[in-house]
Write a protein that holds these residues in place. Structure first.
Motif, PDB file in Angstrom:
ATOM      1  N   UNK A  71       0.767  -1.409   0.062  1.00  0.00           N
ATOM      2  CA  UNK A  71      -0.026  -0.107  -0.038  1.00  0.00           C
ATOM      3  C   UNK A  71       0.743   1.305  -0.293  1.00  0.00           C
ATOM      4  N   UNK A  72       1.951   1.145   0.393  1.00  0.00           N
ATOM      5  CA  UNK A  72       2.921   2.565   0.840  1.00  0.00           C
ATOM      6  C   UNK A  72       4.168   2.277  -0.206  1.00  0.00           C
ATOM      7  N   UNK A  73       4.549   3.549  -0.584  1.00  0.00           N
ATOM      8  CA  UNK A  73       5.922   3.609  -1.040  1.00  0.00           C
ATOM      9  C   UNK A  73       6.744   3.519  -0.074  1.00  0.00           C
ATOM     10  N   UNK A  74       7.795   2.698  -0.101  1.00  0.00           N
ATOM     11  CA  UNK A  74       8.954   2.376   0.865  1.00  0.00           C
ATOM     12  C   UNK A  74       9.900   3.466   0.970  1.00  0.00           C
ATOM     13  N   UNK A  75      10.303   3.805  -0.348  1.00  0.00           N
ATOM     14  CA  UNK A  75      11.354   5.010  -0.310  1.00  0.00           C
ATOM     15  C   UNK A  75      10.617   6.051  -0.422  1.00  0.00           C
ATOM     16  N   UNK A  76      10.809   7.130   0.430  1.00  0.00           N
ATOM     17  CA  UNK A  76       9.984   8.148   0.635  1.00  0.00           C
ATOM     18  C   UNK A  76      11.240   9.561   0.208  1.00  0.00           C
ATOM     19  N   UNK A  77      12.099   9.106  -0.068  1.00  0.00           N
ATOM     20  CA  UNK A  77      13.204  10.359  -0.451  1.00  0.00           C
ATOM     21  C   UNK A  77      12.518  11.217  -1.728  1.00  0.00           C
ATOM     22  N   UNK A  78      12.795  12.409  -1.495  1.00  0.00           N
ATOM     23  CA  UNK A  78      12.494  13.572  -2.614  1.00  0.00           C
ATOM     24  C   UNK A  78      13.333  13.366  -3.859  1.00  0.00           C
ATOM     25  N   UNK A  79      13.099  13.851  -4.947  1.00  0.00           N
ATOM     26  CA  UNK A  79      13.705  13.863  -6.184  1.00  0.00           C
ATOM     27  C   UNK A  79      14.862  14.971  -5.929  1.00  0.00           C
ATOM     28  N   UNK A  80      15.899  14.791  -6.405  1.00  0.00           N
ATOM     29  CA  UNK A  80      16.698  15.878  -6.459  1.00  0.00           C
ATOM     30  C   UNK A  80      16.426  17.348  -6.828  1.00  0.00           C
ATOM     31  N   UNK A  81      16.605  18.251  -6.064  1.00  0.00           N
ATOM     32  CA  UNK A  81      16.196  19.670  -6.444  1.00  0.00           C
ATOM     33  C   UNK A  81      14.849  20.089  -5.892  1.00  0.00           C
ATOM     34  N   UNK A  82      14.155  19.050  -5.186  1.00  0.00           N
ATOM     35  CA  UNK A  82      12.930  19.228  -4.521  1.00  0.00           C
ATOM     36  C   UNK A  82      13.082  20.262  -3.407  1.00  0.00           C
TER      37      UNK A  82
END
Length: 364
Positions: free
Chosen positions: A157-168
């Motif tokens: 149900x959930x995205x495991x990697x919640x890191x943002x895209x570069x430049x966000x």
């Protein structure tokens, strides 16, 4: 010489101490947690009804401590940003975490409801248990159940990697193109002033009488918040990131299930124990030590046990959905000026307050 070498390592802008001197770092984390446990006990926040009465504004202990902890975090982190901006930037995990507003607000809404039900939260429940709060272990069992539910559901149900895209741009200083300290320092001073103002308007003695805790002539909630905020820099230097609480529940579950649940969080080396040492060893140690010297935390059964269990379940389930609890999103993320964390914090208190009044009206 060894002691001064450790202090020198902490002061230099290199790796966190846990990566280079794990044993001294682990000891210092436990000691830091112990000071926080002392502060939590002395503040009067550990009785379950402290949080619920805050949600209905019958007492103000929690708000005074929260404003003080968040304000102090911003002030001392501004100093860190001034002295060693690169080192501080490396420790700002909320520059990279972006679960999204839906997850942050929705998860923290569940967390706020759970706090109102249980009178507890992921970071303080271990200290509650050590201080003798009767139903703390009911809350812990519910919290582990909520963590298990999330761990089983996460891959589907959930995205495991919640890191943002570069430049966000996730933080106010990034959005407004300012140095962190230019925004955080005045905000921190304002929050500290608000905490002191609440102490004047709602003296600790009055709150203590409402809760049945030990009275003190000192503004304990505000002082406790300062101690918690000061620990932010200590923890960043020791483990390379700010404080948190709910991840430790997932680490316990991951290890207990042999990695079948949230296996990436399984304990593997001393460095992986950093949050556990602070939350589950340090804070209970401090709370237990002070509880033996000063009376104050009631051990009487206060809420129906189903509320303690369900509340504990919702606190960790919600915190993991939001990628941070009251300490993670509320203090660490908000003090880092992460906009999603600020929205999540508003959800914690907004839904917690609404739930508190609903519980009161229903006579539960």
């Amino acid at each position: 010489n060894h002691f001064f070498a450790v202090l020198s390592q902490m002061a230099t802008p290199s790796k966190p101490l846990i990566a280079t001197r794990p044993v001294p770092a682990a000891i210092l984390l436990v000691l830091g947690g112990a000071t926080e446990g002392l502060a939590l006990y002395a503040s009067g926040v550990l009785p379950q009804r402290a949080i619920r009465t805050q949600m209905t504004f019958a007492s103000m202990i929690v708000m005074k401590m929260f404003f003080s902890a968040l304000g102090t975090s911003m002030v001392v982190q501004s100093l860190m940003d001034w002295l060693s901006p690169e080192r501080f930037k490396e420790t700002r995990q909320y520059l990279k975490l972006a679960p999204g507003y839906g997850r942050a607000i929705g998860g923290c809404a569940l967390l706020g409801i759970g706090m109102a039900l249980a009178g507890s939260g992921p970071t303080i429940v271990a200290a509650q248990a050590a201080a003798g709060v009767t139903d703390a272990w009911v809350v812990i069992s519910g919290a582990l159940t909520g963590g298990l539910m999330f761990g089983l559901a996460e891959p589907h149900l959930f995205k495991i990697d919640v890191s943002c895209a570069p430049g966000t741009k996730l933080t106010l200083d990034q959005i407004f193109r300012k140095n962190y300290r230019e925004i955080a320092l005045p905000l921190g001073v304002a929050l500290l002033s608000a905490s002191v103002g609440l102490e004047v308007l709602f003296p600790f003695k009055s709150d203590a009488r409402i809760l049945g805790t030990a009275s003190s002539p000192v503004a304990w909630p505000t002082i406790a918040g300062v101690m918690i905020g000061l620990n932010q820099v200590t923890v960043r230097l020791l483990r390379g990131k700010g404080q948190g609480g709910s991840t430790s529940f997932m680490q316990i579950l991951a290890t207990a299930t042999g990695g079948a649940v949230s296996g990436r969080l399984k304990f593997s080396n001393l460095a992986s124990f950093t949050q556990f040492l602070f939350v589950w060893v340090g804070t209970p140690l401090g709370a237990f030590a002070l509880s033996r010297q000063l009376p104050g935390v009631t051990t009487d059964h206060v809420f129906p046990r189903w509320q303690s269990f369900l509340g504990g379940l919702l606190t960790v389930l919600g915190a993991r959905i939001a990628s941070g609890c009251t300490c993670g999103n509320g203090i660490t993320g908000s003090s880092e000026l992460n906009v999603q964390s600020l929205a999540a914090t508003a959800a914690i208190f907004g839904f917690g307050i609404a739930s508190g009044f609903l519980i009161q009206k229903a006579g539960l």
